[in-house]
Scaffold this motif. Structure first.
Motif, PDB file in Angstrom:
ATOM      1  N   LEU A 136       0.895  -1.142  -0.093  1.00 41.51           N
ATOM      2  CA  LEU A 136      -0.094   0.059   0.034  1.00 41.51           C
ATOM      3  C   LEU A 136       0.851   1.356   0.264  1.00 41.51           C
ATOM      4  O   LEU A 136       0.464   2.223  -0.513  1.00 41.51           O
ATOM      5  N   ARG A 137       2.056   1.102   0.650  1.00 43.25           N
ATOM      6  CA  ARG A 137       2.733   2.505   0.858  1.00 43.25           C
ATOM      7  C   ARG A 137       3.072   3.123  -0.505  1.00 43.25           C
ATOM      8  O   ARG A 137       2.911   4.366  -0.554  1.00 43.25           O
ATOM      9  N   PRO A 138       3.635   2.620  -1.361  1.00 37.77           N
ATOM     10  CA  PRO A 138       4.196   3.005  -2.755  1.00 37.77           C
ATOM     11  C   PRO A 138       2.851   3.484  -3.630  1.00 37.77           C
ATOM     12  O   PRO A 138       2.934   4.871  -4.222  1.00 37.77           O
ATOM     13  N   ILE A 139       1.884   2.968  -3.288  1.00 41.26           N
ATOM     14  CA  ILE A 139       0.539   3.458  -4.048  1.00 41.26           C
ATOM     15  C   ILE A 139       0.185   4.733  -3.256  1.00 41.26           C
ATOM     16  O   ILE A 139      -0.310   5.892  -3.909  1.00 41.26           O
ATOM     17  N   LEU A 140       0.120   4.675  -2.035  1.00 44.09           N
ATOM     18  CA  LEU A 140      -0.523   5.885  -1.288  1.00 44.09           C
ATOM     19  C   LEU A 140       0.394   7.201  -1.494  1.00 44.09           C
ATOM     20  O   LEU A 140      -0.117   8.282  -1.735  1.00 44.09           O
ATOM     21  N   GLN A 141       1.822   6.838  -1.725  1.00 47.59           N
ATOM     22  CA  GLN A 141       2.839   7.879  -2.033  1.00 47.59           C
ATOM     23  C   GLN A 141       2.315   8.522  -3.481  1.00 47.59           C
ATOM     24  O   GLN A 141       2.412   9.409  -3.328  1.00 47.59           O
ATOM     25  N   ASP A 142       2.217   7.451  -4.298  1.00 49.76           N
ATOM     26  CA  ASP A 142       2.239   7.964  -5.582  1.00 49.76           C
ATOM     27  C   ASP A 142       0.682   9.002  -5.587  1.00 49.76           C
ATOM     28  O   ASP A 142       0.638   9.907  -6.353  1.00 49.76           O
ATOM     29  N   VAL A 143      -0.455   8.322  -5.182  1.00 52.54           N
ATOM     30  CA  VAL A 143      -1.485   9.018  -5.089  1.00 52.54           C
ATOM     31  C   VAL A 143      -1.760  10.454  -4.307  1.00 52.54           C
ATOM     32  O   VAL A 143      -2.346  11.429  -5.051  1.00 52.54           O
ATOM     33  N   ARG A 144      -0.932  10.440  -3.264  1.00 49.73           N
ATOM     34  CA  ARG A 144      -0.834  11.491  -2.584  1.00 49.73           C
ATOM     35  C   ARG A 144      -0.096  12.812  -3.538  1.00 49.73           C
ATOM     36  O   ARG A 144      -0.370  14.041  -3.503  1.00 49.73           O
ATOM     37  N   GLY A 145       0.935  12.486  -4.490  1.00 48.13           N
ATOM     38  CA  GLY A 145       1.504  13.184  -5.279  1.00 48.13           C
ATOM     39  C   GLY A 145       0.728  13.647  -6.523  1.00 48.13           C
ATOM     40  O   GLY A 145       1.130  14.841  -6.975  1.00 48.13           O
ATOM     41  N   LEU A 146      -0.374  13.066  -6.528  1.00 44.65           N
ATOM     42  CA  LEU A 146      -1.218  13.370  -7.816  1.00 44.65           C
ATOM     43  C   LEU A 146      -2.246  14.349  -7.200  1.00 44.65           C
ATOM     44  O   LEU A 146      -3.129  14.842  -8.159  1.00 44.65           O
ATOM     45  N   CYS A 147      -2.425  14.592  -5.742  1.00 46.26           N
ATOM     46  CA  CYS A 147      -3.623  15.051  -5.458  1.00 46.26           C
ATOM     47  C   CYS A 147      -3.115  16.462  -4.903  1.00 46.26           C
ATOM     48  O   CYS A 147      -2.027  16.894  -4.200  1.00 46.26           O
TER      49      CYS A 147
END
Length: 325
Positions: A136-147
């Protein structure tokens, strides 16, 4: 696990919901009430930013009619800024000792709830679970960067700071996420050197090309590709399927009035069977094109040793496939 059970199970105080499209009227009447019934108070929704812009044009009318009343107070909404489509369907309910995760094909809309044929699966991650949730961590980090919204950053950070979430993902994660590398590249890394004679796929739509079938033929050895789709959602062009490097066949999914929106890729051959299920349709943007070049953000679950009996009713939809050319 049934979807209502997923939403109502107690012990998870926050939720992060990723979707392509979003229906706030349906969400507040159904999803949000079920989440609250399960004790989830902090709720954040992230959708495709283009779809969000379309929604924002209608939102004042919905608010004025009191059809939408909880946005901004009981949940926040953000749009993921992506060159391609932000297309994952990942729902995370996080608590002190772990999380419930749902990966599937359905959007956060009334149609995604009951108006189409969808697929989804749910499981628990965290302390004392078979899956520690490190992926989950890399996915959440990527999504954070898109928002761009502070409220979304805070909601994601709340999960990232959870003591149960490992600092780094382990090997052989149960999902593939296209935010950093294409799904196709990850499939080849996951199953190096393995060859499959037959591919069967359920899809909610197609692009105009047969690029995915050509990739499956050249990279995985697939000689026959059977594709089930509601034909009204099939955009394949005749000139594109004349020579897809394998025997590409189409089956019209027409079991009832509901169209097919599920996405499942089943591979079989002398090296056994493998399966992938989630958000990725039959398209180059979903599987082959990097997000840096306009490819989609997608998420699929991986089945390294799937039980054919569990998938057989779905694969039967491909049984009537006829040559596409």
């Amino acid at each position: 696990m049934k979807l209502r059970e997923f939403l109502r199970r107690p012990g998870f105080d926050s939720a992060l919901l990723l979707t392509w499209s979003f229906d706030p009227v349906f969400f507040e009447r159904v999803f949000l009430r079920l989440l609250h019934a399960g004790g989830t108070g902090r709720v954040s929704v992230v959708m495709d930013h283009r779809r969000q812009q379309e929604l924002l044009q209608r939102l004042p009318e919905l608010v004025a009619a009191q059809s939408v009343s909880a946005l901004g107070t009981e949940y926040c909404l953000d749009g993921a800024q992506s060159a391609g489509h932000f297309h994952p369907k990942l729902w995370v309910r996080s608590g002190p000792n772990g999380a419930l995760v749902w990966v599937g094909s359905g959007n956060l809309t009334a149609f995604g709830w009951s108006g189409q044929w969808e697929l989804g699966t749910a499981w628990e991650v965290g302390v004392d679970q078979e899956d520690d949730g490190g992926w989950l961590r890399p996915i959440l980090q990527d999504v954070r960067g898109l928002c761009g919204r502070v409220a979304t950053h805070e909601a994601i950070d709340h999960i990232l700071r959870a003591s149960w979430l490992p600092e780094a993902p382990g090997s052989n994660a149960p999902v593939l996420w296209s935010g950093r590398r294409t799904l196709a590249q990850q499939v080849l890394d996951r199953w190096p050197g393995q060859r499959f004679e037959r591919a069967q796929m359920l899809t909610g739509s197609t692009d105009k090309s047969a690029s995915l079938a050509r990739w499956a033929a050249t990279s995985l050895g697939v000689s026959r590709f059977e594709l089930a789709v509601t034909l009204g959602r099939c955009d394949l062009q005749a000139e594109q399927v004349k020579n897809p490097s394998c025997d590409l066949r189409l089956a019209n999914f027409a079991s009832d009035a509901r169209p097919l929106h599920a996405k499942l890729l089943w591979l079989s051959g002398n090296d056994g069977a493998r399966a992938l299920m989630g958000s990725a349709n039959f398209s180059a943007s979903a599987w082959l094109r990097p997000v840096s070049e306009g490819g989609n953000h997608e998420l699929v679950t991986v089945y390294d040793a799937p039980h054919s009996d569990a998938f057989e009713p779905l694969l039967q939809q491909c049984a009537s496939a006829m040559p596409a050319a």
